[in-house]
Design a protein around this motif. Structure first.
Motif, PDB file in Angstrom:
ATOM      1  N   PHE A 273      64.365  15.169  22.050  1.00  6.87           N
ATOM      2  CA  PHE A 273      64.352  15.794  23.366  1.00  6.87           C
ATOM      3  C   PHE A 273      65.618  16.631  23.569  1.00  6.87           C
ATOM      4  O   PHE A 273      65.572  17.742  24.096  1.00  6.87           O
ATOM      5  CB  PHE A 273      64.239  14.739  24.469  1.00  6.87           C
ATOM      6  CG  PHE A 273      64.417  15.323  25.830  1.00  6.87           C
ATOM      7  CD1 PHE A 273      65.586  15.129  26.538  1.00  6.87           C
ATOM      8  CD2 PHE A 273      63.448  16.138  26.382  1.00  6.87           C
ATOM      9  CE1 PHE A 273      65.769  15.713  27.784  1.00  6.87           C
ATOM     10  CE2 PHE A 273      63.622  16.725  27.619  1.00  6.87           C
ATOM     11  CZ  PHE A 273      64.787  16.513  28.321  1.00  6.87           C
ATOM     12  N   PRO A 306      57.238   6.877  31.166  1.00  9.33           N
ATOM     13  CA  PRO A 306      57.419   7.844  32.249  1.00  9.33           C
ATOM     14  C   PRO A 306      58.712   8.644  32.107  1.00  9.33           C
ATOM     15  O   PRO A 306      58.768   9.804  32.499  1.00  9.33           O
ATOM     16  CB  PRO A 306      57.462   6.972  33.518  1.00  9.33           C
ATOM     17  CG  PRO A 306      57.612   5.574  33.071  1.00  9.33           C
ATOM     18  CD  PRO A 306      57.170   5.483  31.669  1.00  9.33           C
ATOM     19  N   VAL A 307      59.747   8.032  31.520  1.00  5.84           N
ATOM     20  CA  VAL A 307      61.015   8.757  31.375  1.00  5.84           C
ATOM     21  C   VAL A 307      60.816   9.982  30.478  1.00  5.84           C
ATOM     22  O   VAL A 307      61.321  11.069  30.754  1.00  5.84           O
ATOM     23  CB  VAL A 307      62.108   7.840  30.791  1.00  5.84           C
ATOM     24  CG1 VAL A 307      63.346   8.626  30.463  1.00  5.84           C
ATOM     25  CG2 VAL A 307      62.438   6.727  31.766  1.00  5.84           C
ATOM     26  N   LEU A 308      60.045   9.808  29.408  1.00  6.93           N
ATOM     27  CA  LEU A 308      59.801  10.930  28.498  1.00  6.93           C
ATOM     28  C   LEU A 308      58.939  11.994  29.161  1.00  6.93           C
ATOM     29  O   LEU A 308      59.180  13.195  28.994  1.00  6.93           O
ATOM     30  CB  LEU A 308      59.110  10.432  27.229  1.00  6.93           C
ATOM     31  CG  LEU A 308      60.042   9.943  26.133  1.00  6.93           C
ATOM     32  CD1 LEU A 308      59.229   9.433  24.958  1.00  6.93           C
ATOM     33  CD2 LEU A 308      60.964  11.048  25.661  1.00  6.93           C
ATOM     34  N   PHE A 310      58.749  12.605  32.315  1.00  8.65           N
ATOM     35  CA  PHE A 310      59.601  13.269  33.309  1.00  8.65           C
ATOM     36  C   PHE A 310      60.528  14.274  32.631  1.00  8.65           C
ATOM     37  O   PHE A 310      60.663  15.417  33.067  1.00  8.65           O
ATOM     38  CB  PHE A 310      60.413  12.215  34.065  1.00  8.65           C
ATOM     39  CG  PHE A 310      61.360  12.794  35.082  1.00  8.65           C
ATOM     40  CD1 PHE A 310      62.691  12.990  34.775  1.00  8.65           C
ATOM     41  CD2 PHE A 310      60.916  13.144  36.339  1.00  8.65           C
ATOM     42  CE1 PHE A 310      63.569  13.520  35.710  1.00  8.65           C
ATOM     43  CE2 PHE A 310      61.786  13.670  37.280  1.00  8.65           C
ATOM     44  CZ  PHE A 310      63.116  13.857  36.965  1.00  8.65           C
ATOM     45  N   ALA A 311      61.161  13.836  31.538  1.00  4.72           N
ATOM     46  CA  ALA A 311      62.110  14.711  30.854  1.00  4.72           C
ATOM     47  C   ALA A 311      61.400  15.970  30.353  1.00  4.72           C
ATOM     48  O   ALA A 311      61.902  17.091  30.493  1.00  4.72           O
ATOM     49  CB  ALA A 311      62.753  13.962  29.683  1.00  4.72           C
ATOM     50  N   ARG A 314      60.211  18.295  33.240  1.00  5.19           N
ATOM     51  CA  ARG A 314      61.365  18.926  33.896  1.00  5.19           C
ATOM     52  C   ARG A 314      61.871  20.096  33.054  1.00  5.19           C
ATOM     53  O   ARG A 314      62.216  21.158  33.588  1.00  5.19           O
ATOM     54  CB  ARG A 314      62.464  17.892  34.101  1.00  5.19           C
ATOM     55  CG  ARG A 314      63.651  18.368  34.877  1.00  5.19           C
ATOM     56  CD  ARG A 314      64.537  17.188  35.253  1.00  5.19           C
ATOM     57  NE  ARG A 314      65.251  16.614  34.136  1.00  5.19           N
ATOM     58  CZ  ARG A 314      66.410  17.071  33.683  1.00  5.19           C
ATOM     59  NH1 ARG A 314      66.978  18.095  34.264  1.00  5.19           N
ATOM     60  NH2 ARG A 314      67.010  16.494  32.671  1.00  5.19           N
ATOM     61  N   ASN A 342      54.020   8.557  39.089  1.00  4.80           N
ATOM     62  CA  ASN A 342      55.370   8.944  39.464  1.00  4.80           C
ATOM     63  C   ASN A 342      55.305  10.304  40.162  1.00  4.80           C
ATOM     64  O   ASN A 342      54.922  11.307  39.561  1.00  4.80           O
ATOM     65  CB  ASN A 342      56.236   9.015  38.201  1.00  4.80           C
ATOM     66  CG  ASN A 342      57.685   9.323  38.521  1.00  4.80           C
ATOM     67  OD1 ASN A 342      57.975  10.316  39.169  1.00  4.80           O
ATOM     68  ND2 ASN A 342      58.585   8.487  38.061  1.00  4.80           N
ATOM     69  N   SER A 344      57.594  12.297  41.208  1.00  7.19           N
ATOM     70  CA  SER A 344      58.501  13.338  40.713  1.00  7.19           C
ATOM     71  C   SER A 344      57.833  14.091  39.581  1.00  7.19           C
ATOM     72  O   SER A 344      57.898  15.323  39.506  1.00  7.19           O
ATOM     73  CB  SER A 344      59.799  12.723  40.208  1.00  7.19           C
ATOM     74  OG  SER A 344      60.440  12.007  41.201  1.00  7.19           O
TER      75      SER A 344
ATOM     76  N   LEU B  50      59.828   1.052  32.908  1.00  2.00           N
ATOM     77  CA  LEU B  50      60.865   1.964  33.398  1.00  2.00           C
ATOM     78  C   LEU B  50      60.284   2.957  34.394  1.00  2.00           C
ATOM     79  O   LEU B  50      59.214   3.516  34.177  1.00  2.00           O
ATOM     80  CB  LEU B  50      61.488   2.738  32.234  1.00  2.00           C
ATOM     81  CG  LEU B  50      62.311   1.935  31.238  1.00  2.00           C
ATOM     82  CD1 LEU B  50      63.031   2.886  30.285  1.00  2.00           C
ATOM     83  CD2 LEU B  50      63.304   1.034  31.904  1.00  2.00           C
ATOM     84  N   VAL B  52      61.437   6.435  36.840  1.00  5.37           N
ATOM     85  CA  VAL B  52      62.465   7.476  36.886  1.00  5.37           C
ATOM     86  C   VAL B  52      62.298   8.278  38.176  1.00  5.37           C
ATOM     87  O   VAL B  52      61.197   8.460  38.679  1.00  5.37           O
ATOM     88  CB  VAL B  52      62.353   8.401  35.647  1.00  5.37           C
ATOM     89  CG1 VAL B  52      61.013   9.118  35.594  1.00  5.37           C
ATOM     90  CG2 VAL B  52      63.479   9.408  35.615  1.00  5.37           C
ATOM     91  N   ALA B  53      63.423   8.719  38.721  1.00  2.00           N
ATOM     92  CA  ALA B  53      63.400   9.561  39.915  1.00  2.00           C
ATOM     93  C   ALA B  53      64.630  10.459  39.877  1.00  2.00           C
ATOM     94  O   ALA B  53      65.570  10.211  39.117  1.00  2.00           O
ATOM     95  CB  ALA B  53      63.407   8.708  41.176  1.00  2.00           C
ATOM     96  N   GLU B  80      68.091  11.534  32.240  1.00  2.00           N
ATOM     97  CA  GLU B  80      67.137  10.423  32.327  1.00  2.00           C
ATOM     98  C   GLU B  80      67.021   9.643  31.028  1.00  2.00           C
ATOM     99  O   GLU B  80      66.868   8.410  31.046  1.00  2.00           O
ATOM    100  CB  GLU B  80      65.762  10.937  32.781  1.00  2.00           C
ATOM    101  CG  GLU B  80      65.133  12.001  31.921  1.00  2.00           C
ATOM    102  CD  GLU B  80      65.583  13.414  32.263  1.00  2.00           C
ATOM    103  OE1 GLU B  80      66.763  13.594  32.623  1.00  2.00           O
ATOM    104  OE2 GLU B  80      64.780  14.326  32.156  1.00  2.00           O
ATOM    105  N   LEU B  81      67.133  10.322  29.877  1.00  2.00           N
ATOM    106  CA  LEU B  81      66.982   9.590  28.623  1.00  2.00           C
ATOM    107  C   LEU B  81      68.206   8.732  28.336  1.00  2.00           C
ATOM    108  O   LEU B  81      68.096   7.601  27.871  1.00  2.00           O
ATOM    109  CB  LEU B  81      66.720  10.563  27.476  1.00  2.00           C
ATOM    110  CG  LEU B  81      65.303  11.122  27.466  1.00  2.00           C
ATOM    111  CD1 LEU B  81      65.069  11.979  26.236  1.00  2.00           C
ATOM    112  CD2 LEU B  81      64.276  10.008  27.463  1.00  2.00           C
ATOM    113  N   ALA B  84      68.017   5.786  30.467  1.00  2.00           N
ATOM    114  CA  ALA B  84      67.023   4.827  29.971  1.00  2.00           C
ATOM    115  C   ALA B  84      67.637   3.969  28.876  1.00  2.00           C
ATOM    116  O   ALA B  84      67.399   2.753  28.815  1.00  2.00           O
ATOM    117  CB  ALA B  84      65.796   5.575  29.443  1.00  2.00           C
TER     118      ALA B  84
END
Lengths: 887, 132
Positions: A273, A306-308, A310-311, A314, A342, A344, B50, B52-53, B80-81, B84
C-alpha cells in the motif's frame, strides 16, 4: 464502574463482582504509599500501591507539586528491591511523575547502575527513563553508554536507545548527531524493529543534508531491508528524494521508480500500500506509471479488512482528482462499497464515483446515493454535496436530475453547515448553468418557506432579488417573498422588503402591486423594516431623493458600494459630528495590501518610513503630502499609487534599505527608506545610484539625497524618473547605495572630521504592470460588469503551460495583474478542475477595469485560461491583454 | 505522529489513556468523541475486528476485546495501516496478559500489568521479553 455484564465467562461464577479500585481516593492511596518507606519491602504490596497511583493518574486525578515530590522520593527507595516486576513498575511511575531537574539527581545513579546491569530488561527501561527525565548536562555523562546500547546485541536494549535518540534529537540534536556511526551500524541489524528505529533516527539526523539522504536511500534500495516497517519508511524517504531531484535518469525513467514498482509485489500489505500510494503521489505521474499501483489498490478494495478497503478507497479518491480516467476501471468495485458498513469507506467510494463517473452513469449513481444519504453524518453529506456540484458543472446537461436531488436533500433534516453547502451549490449551478435558473430559484423559494436559519433565508432572498426579476415570469416569486414579511423574524422581514423593492424597480408591471405590499410594511413592528419600506417607496416612487432617472434608482438598489467596507468603517469611526455631513467620496477606495512582513532578525528594527506627518487617515495621503512637500516632485501631478515597501537588503545587514514606488501619470518616484545599524558609523550624503539600462522608457530627472544618516535613525532618499504619459512602462533597475562614512566614537558620540566614500550594493527592483493598477473591488461584480457594457470588451485565450495546481496558476495571474479579487473568487475549491476568478481595479488614468478569468486544468496539469476584460477605455482592455501576453 | 491510545469500557468509562502532543483542553473532546464512536459502531462487533475512521485529518483505528474498547489515534506517518499495526501489537499484548478477552474485572485486576505492556508497546518493544 463495576456493572453486571451480560457475557458469559468461565471465571465469572468464581469471581466476586467488584472492582479493585472501587471507592479509591487520592488521600488514602498517598497514605498507603508509606509502605515504600518500610525497611522490609513487600514487592507485591508496593506494586499494588503503584497500580493504584497509576489508576488515579489515568482517571484524570492530578497531584500537587508537594504530593508528587513526596511520592517520587518514596518511590526511589524501591530501587533497593531486586524484584523484577516491582522494578518495572518503578520505571513506569517515575515516567508518569515527571520529576523536576533538581529531583532527577536523586535517582540518576540508580538508573545509571541499571543501565549497566546484566538484566536486559533493566538496561532497556533504565535507558528509556533516563532519556525521558534527563537534561543536556547529564546526557553528556551517559552518552557513551547510550552509544554502546545502540549496537547492543539485545534488540530490546538497542531499540530503547534508538527510540530515546529520536526523542532526544528534538532537545539535544548536537549530541545525538554524534551517534551517526553507531546508528548506521544498527540499520544493518537483523532484528526488524531495530532496523526500523535505526533508519528513522538516521534519517532524522541527516534530514537537512539532501545528498546524505539521497545516498542513504540509494544504498538501502539496493540492499535488503527486512522489516516491513523499515520498508515503509524507506518508501517515504525515496518519494522525498524523487520529489527533490525532479530529474529523470538518462534512460528517461524516473529515478527509483523500479524500486517502488518492486515494492508492489512485497508480501506485506502495508508495504504494497505504501508503494502504491507513493506512486500515485509522484509529481507529474503518467498513466503508465499509475497503472500497476491502481491495480493493487483495486485488489485492496475487495479486501475483508476494513482498514485496507479504507486505505485503498482514500488513495483512489485522491488519484481521481487529477487522473479520473485512470480510476474508472475500479468503478464496479467501488459501487459495491457504497453499501459498506463503514460509512467513511462508503462516502469515499461515492465521492470517487462522482468524480470518475460518466454522463450515462449519473442517473444510476443518483439512485444509489439517495438511500445512502440518510445513513451518514452531516460532515460526510457536505463532502457528497460538493462532489455532486462538481459533477453537475462537469455535465451541465444533467442539471435536472442533480438539481432535483439537491432540492430533495435540502428538505430533509440537517444542520446549518449542511444546508448552507446545498444552498451554495444550487446558487452556483444557477449562476453557471443558465437553463437551471428557473428550477433552481423555485427550489430555493420552496426551501425558504420552511427554513430555520435566518442567514440562509436572507442569503436566498438577496439572491432572489438579483435574479428573480430577470426570469420569464417574476410574479410567481412575489408570494414566497411576501410570506417572509408576514411570517419571519425582523432580519428576514427586512431582507424581504429589500427584495420586493428590487422586483418593483426592475419589473414595471409589478410596480403597483409592490407598492401595495411595501405600504403594508410601513406598519411593521421593527424599525429597520419600516425604514427600508419608507426608503424604497420613496426611491421607486420617484420623489427624487435618490437620483432623477431609472438608472439612478437601479444603481442605488443594485449598485456596488464602491468603497471597501473596512475603509468606510475607519472613516466613520474618525468622523466627528459637525455641521458638515459625512462625505462618502472622502473614503479612500484602495484596498490596503498586507503590510510588509517583519524582518527576519527580530532583534533589528525594521526600516521605518521616517517622519511621516500625522493626521491623514490613510498611508497614501501621507505619501502624497510628503512628496508634494519636496519641490523637485511637486509638479508631477496627482499621485496615482504607492506600492508597499519592498526590501532591497537581506536581514542582519549593516545598512537596511527598502523602497516604495510612487506612480504618477508621467513619472515614477522611488523612495528609499534607509537605516544605519552600525553604532560606530555616521553616513552622510546618502543617495542611491540607479542603473536604468534595462528600463529604456525611463529617464532620470531628479534625485534628493539624504544629508545625514546616524545610527538607528531612519531617513529617506529619493530618485525620480520620467516615463511616457499614460503608458504602463516596465523595467528593471540595479541599485547602488553611495555615501560618505565617518567613524563615531560610541562612548563620547564624537564624529571624525574626515569621511571615506563607500558604496553598498542593493538588490535590483522592477517596475511591473501591476504597479499601474489600483486594487479597487466591487461588491456586486455581475452588476458592475453588465453596467460597463461590451463595447470595450476584449476576450482572448491563453495557455499557461504546466502548473503545480490550479491554485498556483490563479495566484500567479492575480499577482501579475495586481487587481482586487471579488466575491471570494481568489479561493480555488479543493479538487477543482475549472475555476472562474473575478478581478476589479482602476488603471492609471482612472479607468475602471473588470476582468473575468476562466481557468481549466487537464490531466497532465496543463492550464488554459480565457481572459475577458471590460473597461471604460478600450486601450486599457488592450493593455491588460498585453500584460498577460508578455507576463 | 501517534496522538493517543485509549482503553474504555463498553459502557463508556475510560480505563487507560495515553496522549502525546495533544493539549489538555482538546483531550476532553477526544475522549467523548472516541467513546461516542465506539458506542455507535462497536455494538455487536466481534473481538479484534478492526474499525477505521477519520476525523479532522486524523485517523482512528479501533476494536473491541472482551469488555474493553481500544482506540489508537494518529496522523501524518501514522496513517490507518500503521495504526492497525500498532493496534494489533496492543491486542497481542493484552491477550498475553489477560489470556482471554478480558472482562472488566479481569482488566482491573491486571491493571498494573496492562499499563506496563502498553508502555512497552508504545516504546516499540516486541513481545518476546515481556513477562506474563
Amino acid at each position: 464502574m463495576a456493572q453486571p455484564l451480560a457475557k458469559k465467562d468461565d471465571d465469572r461464577d468464581d469471581e466476586a463482582e467488584y472492582s479493585p479500585f472501587i471507592g479509591i481516593e487520592k488521600g488514602s492511596v498517598l497514605q498507603e504509599a508509606r509502605v515504600f518507606n518500610d525497611p522490609q519491602l513487600d514487592p507485591r504490596r508496593c506494586s499494588q500501591v503503584i497500580t493504584k497511583l497509576l489508576y488515579l493518574l489515568n482517571q484524570g486525578e492530578s497531584f500537587t507539586k508537594v504530593e508528587a515530590t513526596e511520592v517520587f522520593f518514596s518511590v526511589t527507595k524501591l530501587f533497593q528491591s531486586k524484584d523484577l516486576g516491582l522494578r518495572r513498575m518503578v520505571y513506569l511511575i517515575i515516567k508518569e511523575l515527571s520529576p523536576s531537574a533538581d529531583e532527577v539527581i536523586i535517582v540518576t545513579s540508580s538508573l545509571m547502575k541499571d543501565m549497566n546491569s546484566k538484566t536486559d530488561m533493566y538496561r532497556a527501561n533504565a535507558i528509556r527513563v533516563l532519556c525521558r527525565i534527563t537534561d543536556g548536562t547529564l546526557l553528556t555523562q551517559i552518552e557513551r553508554y547510550l552509544k554502546q546500547a545502540i549496537v547492543d546485541k539485545n534488540h530490546v536494549v538497542a531499540s530503547a536507545a534508538l527510540v530515546s535518540g529520536v526523542h532526544l534529537l528534538q532537545t539535544n540534536p548536537e549530541i545525538v548527531k554524534r551517534w551517526s556511526n553507531e546508528v548506521q551500524e544498527s540499520v544493518q541489524s537483523r532484528a526488524g524493529l531495530v532496523q526500523f528505529h535505526a533508519l528513522a533516527l538516521l534519517h532524522q539526523i541527516r534530514q537537512n543534508d539532501r545528498l546524505a539522504v539521497s545516498k542513504l536511500v540509494t544504498s538501502l534500495t539496493r540492499g535488503t531491508v527486512r522489516s516491513p516497517l523499515a520498508q515503509c519508511l524507506l518508501i517515504r524517504y525515496t518519494s522525498q528524494v524523487i520529489r527533490e531531484s525532479g530529474q529523470n535518469t538518462q534512460t528517461g525513467e524516473r529515478p527509483f521508480y523500479n524500486y517502488l514498482d518492486s515494492c508492489l509485489r512485497h508480501k506485506a500489505e502495508m508495504v504494497i500500500f505504501e508503494a502504491a500510494r507513493a506512486i500515485t503521489e509522484l509529481s507529474g505521474v503518467t498513466n503508465q506509471e499509475l497503472t500497476p499501483a491502481i491495480t493493487v489498490l483495486q485488489l485492496f478494495l475487495n479486501s475483508s479488512k476494513p482498514v485496507l478497503r479504507f486505505a485503498a478507497v482514500r488513495t483512489l479518491n485522491k488519484v481521481a482528482m487529477t487522473h479520473p480516467m485512470a480510476v474508472t476501471n475500479c468503478n464496479i468495485d467501488m459501487e459495491s462499497l457504497i453499501s459498506d458498513q463503514n460509512r467513511s469507506i462508503a462516502t469515499l467510494a461515492i465521492t470517487t464515483l462522482l468524480k470518475t463517473g460518466n454522463e450515462s452513469s449519473v442517473d444510476r449513481l443518483m439512485k444509489q446515493i439517495t438511500n445512502f444519504m440518510s445513513d451518514i453524518a452531516d460532515e460526510f453529506k457536505i463532502v457528497v454535496v460538493e462532489a455532486i456540484r462538481s459533477l453537475c458543472l462537469k455535465f451541465p446537461l444533467k442539471y435536472r436530475a442533480l438539481m432535483n436531488f439537491l432540492s430533495s436533500i435540502l428538505r430533509e433534516e440537517g444542520g446549518f453547515e449542511y444546508k448552507k453547502a446545498i444552498v451554495d451549490s444550487i446558487v452556483i449551478l444557477i449562476r453557471d448553468i443558465p437553463e437551471a435558473k428557473e428550477s433552481g430559484l423555485f427550489h430555493l423559494c420552496e426551501f425558504i418557506e420552511d427554513c430555520e436559519f435566518t442567514y440562509l433565508s436572507t442569503q436566498i432572498l438577496h439572491f432572489l432579488g438579483n435574479e428573480g426579476p430577470k426570469t420569464s415570469d417574476p410574479s410567481k416569486y412575489i408570494r414566497y417573498i411576501y410570506n417572509r414579511v408576514i411570517l419571519e423574524n425582523a432580519t428576514v422581514r427586512a431582507s424581504a422588503v429589500s427584495t420586493l423593492a428590487k422586483f418593483g424597480a426592475l419589473v414595471d408591471s409589478l410596480k403597483p402591486r409592490i407598492f401595495v405590499l411595501l405600504r403594508r410594511c410601513l406598519f411593521d413592528s421593527d424599525d429597520e423594516v419600516r425604514d427600508r419600506a419608507t426608503l424604497y417607496l420613496n426611491t421607486i416612487g420617484g420623489d427624487g431623493s435618490v437620483g432623477e432617472t431609472d438608472k439612478d434608482v437601479k444603481d442605488f438598489l443594485f449598485g456596488s458600494l464602491d468603497v471597501p467596507l473596512a475603509n468606510l468603517e475607519t472613516c466613520l469611526k474618525n468622523y466627528e459630528p459637525s455641521e458638515e455631513s459625512f462625505d462618502i467620496d472622502s473614503v479612500p477606495k484602495e484596498v490596503k495590501s498586507q503590510p510588509l512582513a517583519e524582518k527576519k532578525a527580530p532583534g533589528k528594527k525594521p526600516a521605518a518610513l521616517g517622519a511621516l506627518p500625522t493626521g491623514p487617515t490613510s498611508t497614501i495621503d501621507a505619501y502624497e503630502k510628503l512628496l508634494s512637500s519636496i519641490p523637485e516632485f511637486s509638479g508631477f501631478g496627482q499621485l496615482f499609487k504607492s506600492s508597499v515597501p519592498m526590501e532591497l537588503t537581506e536581514a542582519e545587514t549593516e545598512y537596511s534599505v527598502n523602497v516604495v514606488k510612487h506612480i504618477y501619470d508621467g513619472h515614477v518616484v522611488f523612495q528609499f527608506n534607509c537605516t544605519n545599524t552600525i553604532p560606530e558609523q555616521l553616513l552622510e550624503n546618502v543617495c542611491v545610484i540607479m542603473d536604468a539600462t534595462e528600463a529604456e522608457e525611463f529617464s532620470e530627472v531628479a534625485s534628493k539625497p539624504l544629508r545625514s544618516l546616524p545610527y538607528d535613525s531612519p531617513g529617506q532618499t529619493f530618485v525620480a524618473f520620467e516615463k511616457p504619459v499614460g503608458v504602463p512602462a516596465v523595467g528593471k533597475f540595479s541599485n547602488m547605495l553611495k555615501f560618505i562614512v565617518k567613524e563615531v566614537d560610541p562612548a563620547t558620540g564624537e564624529t571624525d572630521e574626515d569621511g571615506v566614500e563607500d558604496e553598498y550594493q542593493l538588490e535590483d527592483l522592477e517596475v511591473l504592470p501591476a504597479d499601474y493598477i489600483l486594487k479597487v473591488g466591487v461588491s456586486n461584480f455581475r452588476n458592475a460588469w453588465e453596467s460597463m457594457g461590451p463595447d470595450n470588451e476584449r476576450v482572448d485565450e491563453y495557455g499557461l503551460g504546466a502548473r503545480e495546481s490550479l491554485t498556483e496558476a490563479v495566484n500567479a495571474v492575480i499577482n501579475i495583474l495586481g487587481m482586487q479579487p471579488c466575491e471570494g473568487t481568489e479561493v480555488v475549491p479543493n479538487n477543482s478542475r475549472s475555476h472562474t476568478c473575478l478581478l476589479a481595479g482602476v488603471f492609471i488614468g482612472n479607468a475602471k477595469v473588470l476582468v473575468r478569468l476562466s481557468f481549466g486544468i487537464d490531466g497532465p496539469k496543463q492550464v488554459a485560461m480565457k481572459l475577458a476584460v471590460r473597461s471604460e477605455d478600450e486601450t486599457v482592455s488592450d493593455a491588460i491583454h498585453e500584460i498577460i501576453a508578455s507576463g | 505522529m501517534l496522538l493517543a491510545v485509549l482503553f474504555s469500557h463498553t459502557e463508556g468509562n475510560i480505563l487507560v489513556e495515553r496522549f502525546h502532543g495533544v493539549p489538555t483542553e482538546e483531550r476532553l473532546h477526544w475522549r467523548s468523541f472516541l467513546v461516542k464512536l465506539g458506542a455507535d459502531n462497536l455494538k455487536g462487533a466481534k473481538n479484534e475486528e478492526l474499525f477505521v475512521a477519520s476525523h479532522k485529518s486524523v485517523y482512528i483505528v479501533y476494536t473491541v476485546l472482551g469488555d474493553a474498547c481500544i482506540y489508537v489515534v494518529g496522523k501524518d506517518e501514522y496513517d490507518e495501516l500503521a495504526l492497525a499495526e500498532v493496534l494489533l501489537v496492543i491486542i497481542s499484548s493484552m491477550k498475553d496478559v489477560c489470556v482471554k478477552p478480558p472482562t472488566e474485572h479481569r482488566f482491573l485486576n491486571k491493571y498494573g500489568r496492562i499499563c506496563l505492556c502498553l508502555d512497552d508497546c508504545l516504546e516499540g518493544v516486541t513481545g518476546e521479553l515481556r513477562e506474563r
